[in-house]
Motif scaffolding. Structure first.
Motif, short mmCIF file in Angstrom:
data_model
loop_
_atom_site.label_atom_id
_atom_site.label_comp_id
_atom_site.label_asym_id
_atom_site.label_seq_id
_atom_site.Cartn_x
_atom_site.Cartn_y
_atom_site.Cartn_z
N GLY A 49 0.82 -1.21 0.00
CA GLY A 49 0.00 0.00 0.00
C GLY A 49 0.85 1.26 0.00
O GLY A 49 0.58 2.21 -0.73
N VAL A 50 1.91 1.26 0.81
CA VAL A 50 2.82 2.40 0.82
C VAL A 50 3.54 2.53 -0.52
O VAL A 50 3.72 3.63 -1.04
CB VAL A 50 3.85 2.26 1.96
CG1 VAL A 50 4.88 3.39 1.91
CG2 VAL A 50 3.15 2.28 3.31
N GLY A 51 3.94 1.39 -1.09
CA GLY A 51 4.65 1.42 -2.36
C GLY A 51 3.82 2.02 -3.48
O GLY A 51 4.32 2.82 -4.28
N LEU A 52 2.54 1.65 -3.54
CA LEU A 52 1.68 2.22 -4.59
C LEU A 52 1.45 3.71 -4.35
O LEU A 52 1.46 4.50 -5.31
CB LEU A 52 0.35 1.47 -4.61
CG LEU A 52 -0.62 1.86 -5.74
CD1 LEU A 52 0.07 1.75 -7.11
CD2 LEU A 52 -1.87 1.00 -5.70
N ALA A 53 1.27 4.10 -3.10
CA ALA A 53 1.12 5.53 -2.80
C ALA A 53 2.37 6.30 -3.22
O ALA A 53 2.29 7.43 -3.71
CB ALA A 53 0.83 5.73 -1.32
N ALA A 54 3.54 5.68 -3.03
CA ALA A 54 4.80 6.34 -3.39
C ALA A 54 4.93 6.52 -4.90
O ALA A 54 5.57 7.48 -5.35
CB ALA A 54 5.98 5.52 -2.87
N LEU A 55 4.33 5.64 -5.67
CA LEU A 55 4.36 5.80 -7.13
C LEU A 55 3.52 7.00 -7.56
O LEU A 55 3.86 7.69 -8.53
CB LEU A 55 3.84 4.54 -7.81
CG LEU A 55 4.73 3.30 -7.73
CD1 LEU A 55 4.03 2.11 -8.37
CD2 LEU A 55 6.07 3.56 -8.41
N LEU A 56 2.44 7.26 -6.85
CA LEU A 56 1.53 8.35 -7.22
C LEU A 56 1.94 9.69 -6.61
O LEU A 56 1.81 10.73 -7.26
CB LEU A 56 0.10 8.00 -6.78
CG LEU A 56 -0.52 6.77 -7.43
CD1 LEU A 56 -1.89 6.49 -6.84
CD2 LEU A 56 -0.64 6.98 -8.95
N TRP A 57 2.42 9.67 -5.38
CA TRP A 57 2.81 10.90 -4.68
C TRP A 57 4.18 10.71 -4.04
O TRP A 57 4.30 10.67 -2.80
CB TRP A 57 1.77 11.24 -3.61
CG TRP A 57 0.37 11.32 -4.14
CD1 TRP A 57 -0.15 12.31 -4.91
CD2 TRP A 57 -0.68 10.36 -3.94
NE1 TRP A 57 -1.47 12.04 -5.21
CE2 TRP A 57 -1.82 10.85 -4.63
CE3 TRP A 57 -0.76 9.15 -3.25
CZ2 TRP A 57 -3.03 10.15 -4.64
CZ3 TRP A 57 -1.96 8.45 -3.28
CH2 TRP A 57 -3.07 8.95 -3.95
N PRO A 58 5.22 10.58 -4.84
CA PRO A 58 6.55 10.24 -4.29
C PRO A 58 7.07 11.25 -3.28
O PRO A 58 7.62 10.86 -2.24
CB PRO A 58 7.44 10.16 -5.53
CG PRO A 58 6.71 10.93 -6.60
CD PRO A 58 5.26 10.73 -6.31
N GLY A 59 6.92 12.53 -3.55
CA GLY A 59 7.43 13.54 -2.64
C GLY A 59 6.74 13.51 -1.30
O GLY A 59 7.38 13.57 -0.25
#
Length: 263
Positions: A49-59
């Motif tokens: 879940g964190v990994g997918l969020a990082a793809l969309l909102w990396p900063g």
């Protein structure tokens, strides 16, 4: 600098993926032939879940995982000590009430189990304590944020609801209480947040594996474990509220920004 819409979307995405991925990974575990006592693949649902969020909102995800200011130390050892204390209280209470102290010998080498349990615990905690908790902490006080994360974390273990209602209630109590303990202990911690949360989580899992038989569905061990966690949460809250009252308010934490990906 409009962070609120991004944070709400990130939390919703994280929770959705954490729940769905855990279900898929749990269904795949039998095919891998990895013993559940070594590691549960469901533990990596929050990390996905964190990994997918990082793809969309990396900063923004980088900001959150970096943690709030300031970076405080000194509570890590106490947090790690709390885990065996909880297990010891549970085992002692069980022995007093039943006249029997349970212990089990794992089927796999203990060192392998210990390392795998730490990895699995970190797979969970990068989501619950390193991502969701800091996001909620920007809006809520430490206790409210911890309780909210604890409820989500407890419900995420959906398999417990197939057990006796008292068992399920005791498990949710334990999850919320452990979340409160970690929430207070990790308040303001940055660099070592994942290792401390993962270490506490892994020690709890190892203690339950070796000395409690709650996995059988027995109600009493889970009730005693939940009560021990609740006592620990009460002590941590009493101690932390007292320190917080003398040091300052419980205002929402500020996460230091990075310069890119601000939406």
């Amino acid at each position: 600098m409009r962070r609120e819409p991004v944070d709400i979307k990130a939390m919703a995405l994280f929770l959705t993926v954490a729940f769905l991925a855990a279900g898929v990974l749990g269904a795949l575990q039998p095919a891998t032939r990895i013993p559940g006592e070594v590691i549960q693949l469901t533990q990596f649902g929050p990390a996905l879940g964190v990994g997918l969020a990082a793809l969309l909102w990396p900063g923004r995800v980088r900001e959150v995982l970096a943690g709030p200011e300031p970076d405080r130390r000194g509570r890590g050892v106490l947090l790690l000590v709390t885990a065996p204390v909880i297990i010891a209280l549970s085992v002692l209470a069980y022995a007093v009430l039943t006249g029997d102290a349970h212990s089990a010998r794992p089927g796999a080498p203990f060192l392998l189990i210990a390392v795998a349990q730490l990895i699995g615990a970190c797979g969970e905690e990068i989501g619950w304590r390193c991502f969701l908790q800091p996001l909620l902490r920007t809006r809520l006080g430490p206790l409210a944020a911890s309780v909210t994360v604890g409820v989500a974390w407890g419900v995420w273990h959906v398999q417990v609801f197939a057990r006796h209602p008292v068992y399920a209630g005791a498990f949710i109590t334990a999850a919320v209480s452990m979340s409160v303990v970690m929430g207070w202990a990790l308040e303001g911690v940055r660099a070592s947040r994942l290792l401390l949360a993962g270490g506490f989580h892994a020690l709890i899992n190892l203690g339950m594996l070796l000395f409690m038989d709650e996995e059988s569905g027995a109600v009493l061990p889970m009730v005693l474990f939940g009560a021990s966690c609740l006592a620990a949460a009460g002590l941590w809250t009493w101690r932390s509220v007292g320190r917080q009252g003398s040091a300052g308010s419980s205002a929402p934490a500020k996460i230091p920004p990075v310069m890119d990906d601000v939406r």
